[in-house]
Write a protein that holds these residues in place. Structure first.
Motif, PDB file in Angstrom:
ATOM      1  N   ALA A  26       0.804  -1.024   0.026  1.00 26.24           N
ATOM      2  CA  ALA A  26       0.092  -0.058  -0.098  1.00 26.24           C
ATOM      3  C   ALA A  26       1.011   1.315   0.141  1.00 26.24           C
ATOM      4  O   ALA A  26       0.413   2.238  -0.443  1.00 26.24           O
ATOM      5  CB  ALA A  26      -1.005  -0.029   1.251  1.00 26.24           C
ATOM      6  N   LEU A  27       2.226   1.201   0.593  1.00 28.23           N
ATOM      7  CA  LEU A  27       2.866   2.354   0.698  1.00 28.23           C
ATOM      8  C   LEU A  27       3.401   2.726  -0.844  1.00 28.23           C
ATOM      9  O   LEU A  27       4.064   4.015  -0.963  1.00 28.23           O
ATOM     10  CB  LEU A  27       3.978   2.194   1.479  1.00 28.23           C
ATOM     11  CG  LEU A  27       3.737   2.028   3.084  1.00 28.23           C
ATOM     12  CD1 LEU A  27       5.019   1.491   3.873  1.00 28.23           C
ATOM     13  CD2 LEU A  27       3.011   3.428   3.641  1.00 28.23           C
ATOM     14  N   TRP A  28       3.549   1.554  -1.598  1.00 27.11           N
ATOM     15  CA  TRP A  28       4.057   1.775  -3.014  1.00 27.11           C
ATOM     16  C   TRP A  28       3.040   1.885  -4.096  1.00 27.11           C
ATOM     17  O   TRP A  28       3.522   1.995  -5.291  1.00 27.11           O
ATOM     18  CB  TRP A  28       4.922   0.788  -3.363  1.00 27.11           C
ATOM     19  CG  TRP A  28       6.167   0.816  -2.340  1.00 27.11           C
ATOM     20  CD1 TRP A  28       6.508  -0.129  -1.202  1.00 27.11           C
ATOM     21  CD2 TRP A  28       7.182   1.785  -2.074  1.00 27.11           C
ATOM     22  NE1 TRP A  28       7.434   0.182  -0.412  1.00 27.11           N
ATOM     23  CE2 TRP A  28       7.883   1.301  -1.185  1.00 27.11           C
ATOM     24  CE3 TRP A  28       7.675   2.816  -2.947  1.00 27.11           C
ATOM     25  CZ2 TRP A  28       9.138   2.007  -0.516  1.00 27.11           C
ATOM     26  CZ3 TRP A  28       8.860   3.490  -2.357  1.00 27.11           C
ATOM     27  CH2 TRP A  28       9.723   3.050  -1.330  1.00 27.11           C
ATOM     28  N   SER A  29       1.952   2.116  -3.679  1.00 25.36           N
ATOM     29  CA  SER A  29       0.692   2.332  -4.751  1.00 25.36           C
ATOM     30  C   SER A  29       0.675   3.517  -5.274  1.00 25.36           C
ATOM     31  O   SER A  29       0.970   4.417  -4.571  1.00 25.36           O
ATOM     32  CB  SER A  29      -0.764   1.571  -4.248  1.00 25.36           C
ATOM     33  OG  SER A  29      -1.098   2.312  -3.214  1.00 25.36           O
ATOM     34  N   VAL A  30       0.049   3.800  -6.272  1.00 27.55           N
ATOM     35  CA  VAL A  30      -0.239   5.067  -6.848  1.00 27.55           C
ATOM     36  C   VAL A  30      -1.482   5.678  -6.019  1.00 27.55           C
ATOM     37  O   VAL A  30      -2.426   4.927  -5.723  1.00 27.55           O
ATOM     38  CB  VAL A  30      -0.595   5.070  -8.410  1.00 27.55           C
ATOM     39  CG1 VAL A  30      -1.053   6.494  -8.952  1.00 27.55           C
ATOM     40  CG2 VAL A  30       0.641   4.502  -9.238  1.00 27.55           C
ATOM     41  N   PRO A  31      -1.321   6.862  -5.608  1.00 26.98           N
ATOM     42  CA  PRO A  31      -2.498   7.352  -4.823  1.00 26.98           C
ATOM     43  C   PRO A  31      -3.844   7.707  -5.515  1.00 26.98           C
ATOM     44  O   PRO A  31      -4.812   7.874  -4.827  1.00 26.98           O
ATOM     45  CB  PRO A  31      -1.874   8.655  -4.127  1.00 26.98           C
ATOM     46  CG  PRO A  31      -0.920   9.326  -5.221  1.00 26.98           C
ATOM     47  CD  PRO A  31      -0.196   7.887  -5.844  1.00 26.98           C
ATOM     48  N   GLY A  32      -3.771   7.651  -6.809  1.00 27.43           N
ATOM     49  CA  GLY A  32      -5.128   7.872  -7.559  1.00 27.43           C
ATOM     50  C   GLY A  32      -5.626   9.228  -7.192  1.00 27.43           C
ATOM     51  O   GLY A  32      -5.129  10.083  -7.264  1.00 27.43           O
TER      52      GLY A  32
END
Length: 50
Positions: A26-32
């Motif tokens: 979750a820390l490395w996902s795109v914030p959208g």
């Protein structure tokens, strides 16, 4: 050559000395939609040194 400090046969490690790491995907996902265009523009200007 002295072998007083060597073990006669190397032993294989049977347990993992390092604990399992938590999932940090979750820390490395795109914030959208979490970032709006004004905030992205401000961040781009800060990166550029403006």
């Amino acid at each position: 050559m002295s072998t007083a400090f060597r073990s006669p046969e190397p032993t294989a490690r049977t347990t993992d000395p390092w604990p399992a790491l938590p999932d940090d995907a979750a820390l490395w996902s795109v914030p959208g939609d979490a970032l709006d265009t004004a905030q992205l523009g401000r961040l781009d200007r800060e990166q550029a040194g403006d």
